[in-house]
Write an enzyme that holds these catalytic residues in place. Structure first.
Site, PDB file in Angstrom:
ATOM      1  N   PHE A 168       0.825  -1.209   0.000  1.00 47.05           N
ATOM      2  CA  PHE A 168       0.000   0.000   0.000  1.00 47.05           C
ATOM      3  C   PHE A 168       0.861   1.262   0.000  1.00 47.05           C
ATOM      4  O   PHE A 168       1.817   1.375   0.766  1.00 47.05           O
ATOM      5  CB  PHE A 168      -0.885   0.050   1.248  1.00 47.05           C
ATOM      6  CG  PHE A 168      -2.063  -0.872   1.203  1.00 47.05           C
ATOM      7  CD1 PHE A 168      -3.282  -0.435   0.697  1.00 47.05           C
ATOM      8  CD2 PHE A 168      -1.952  -2.175   1.659  1.00 47.05           C
ATOM      9  CE1 PHE A 168      -4.368  -1.286   0.651  1.00 47.05           C
ATOM     10  CE2 PHE A 168      -3.042  -3.040   1.621  1.00 47.05           C
ATOM     11  CZ  PHE A 168      -4.260  -2.597   1.110  1.00 47.05           C
ATOM     12  N   ASP A 169       0.467   2.200  -0.849  1.00 45.12           N
ATOM     13  CA  ASP A 169       0.954   3.569  -0.736  1.00 45.12           C
ATOM     14  C   ASP A 169       0.359   4.147   0.555  1.00 45.12           C
ATOM     15  O   ASP A 169      -0.632   3.630   1.087  1.00 45.12           O
ATOM     16  CB  ASP A 169       0.502   4.354  -1.964  1.00 45.12           C
ATOM     17  CG  ASP A 169       0.828   5.830  -1.880  1.00 45.12           C
ATOM     18  OD1 ASP A 169       1.970   6.168  -1.539  1.00 45.12           O
ATOM     19  OD2 ASP A 169      -0.083   6.638  -2.131  1.00 45.12           O
ATOM     20  N   LEU A 170       0.939   5.231   1.062  1.00 48.67           N
ATOM     21  CA  LEU A 170       0.447   5.838   2.300  1.00 48.67           C
ATOM     22  C   LEU A 170      -0.407   7.080   2.019  1.00 48.67           C
ATOM     23  O   LEU A 170      -1.615   7.078   2.215  1.00 48.67           O
ATOM     24  CB  LEU A 170       1.632   6.189   3.203  1.00 48.67           C
ATOM     25  CG  LEU A 170       1.320   6.795   4.572  1.00 48.67           C
ATOM     26  CD1 LEU A 170       0.456   5.856   5.412  1.00 48.67           C
ATOM     27  CD2 LEU A 170       2.620   7.142   5.312  1.00 48.67           C
ATOM     28  N   ASP A 171       0.214   8.149   1.548  1.00 47.11           N
ATOM     29  CA  ASP A 171      -0.490   9.408   1.302  1.00 47.11           C
ATOM     30  C   ASP A 171      -1.457   9.272   0.136  1.00 47.11           C
ATOM     31  O   ASP A 171      -1.067   8.895  -0.971  1.00 47.11           O
ATOM     32  CB  ASP A 171       0.502  10.532   0.996  1.00 47.11           C
ATOM     33  CG  ASP A 171       1.460  10.795   2.145  1.00 47.11           C
ATOM     34  OD1 ASP A 171       0.972  10.969   3.270  1.00 47.11           O
ATOM     35  OD2 ASP A 171       2.681  10.811   1.916  1.00 47.11           O
TER      36      ASP A 171
END
Length: 210
Positions: free
Chosen positions: A5-8
């Protein structure tokens, strides 16, 4: 399956903190702030600062320093978790998926955020670039995750809201899933080569099961 998963823009809406830190940096250097800063969320900072400073490396590094200065103190706390994310993450782990985060945010800034998330403990690993890196490094971080988990590209999915996430997935032969609640657009994600697009977190589980 290994879910990266990407965060932002994927797990958290970090617009408030990121844009406040950008304004802080530009104010320090007495540079007018662009009207729209949403496109700055996702790409490496140096990539975004450089055109405003005529690619003067010294001024770019000063801007990055001022950004990190505020972020370390205040910016990392200025975010909201997107609706449905916690239930999605809990459900994925309950179904046996392995979870990790691959972010363009430097590890030292991302770790406090992940630690504070109510579901942060569900992620086995966190991948973030070195603070001095001018590049997104999504491709190399995804490659590192594949090696660390011993996962094949066919057993892996990268979930993110910007083209950098999808391009990193494509570079590794990994399935790229674009999310439409973040900072990227449908067109951006499709052009980057996303295998699928989802409009709400509760759709991811069914997509993976299919």
């Amino acid at each position: 399956m290994l879910c990266l998963f990407d965060l932002d823009g994927t797990l958290i809406d970090s617009e408030l903190g990121i844009t406040a830190c950008i304004r802080h940096a530009l104010d320090k250097l007495e540079i007018p702030t662009p009207a729209d800063l949403r496109d700055w969320i996702g790409p490496p900072l140096r990539h975004s600062f450089a055109p405003l400073m005529d690619h003067d490396e010294t001024r770019v590094e000063a801007a990055v320093h001022y950004y990190h200065e505020r972020f370390a103190d205040l910016g990392w706390r200025e975010y909201a978790i997107y609706p449905g994310i916690e239930a999605m993450i809990d459900g994925l782990q309950a179904n046996g998926h392995q979870l990790a985060i691959v972010t363009s945010k430097p590890h030292r800034h991302a770790q406090p955020i992940v630690d504070a998330l109510p579901f942060g403990h569900r992620f086995t690993r966190l991948y973030g670039p070195h603070p001095s890196s001018p590049h997104s490094e999504k491709a190399s971080m995804i490659a590192a995750a594949l090696a660390d988990f011993g996962a094949s590209p066919r057993e892996t999915v990268m979930i993110g809201d910007r083209r950098f996430d999808i391009e990193g997935a494509v570079a590794n032969g990994v399935t790229g899933v674009g999310v439409l609640w973040g900072f990227g657009s449908r067109t951006e994600l499709e052009q980057a080569g996303a295998h699928a697009l989802i409009e709400h977190p509760d759709l991811l589980g069914a997509l993976l099961a299919a």
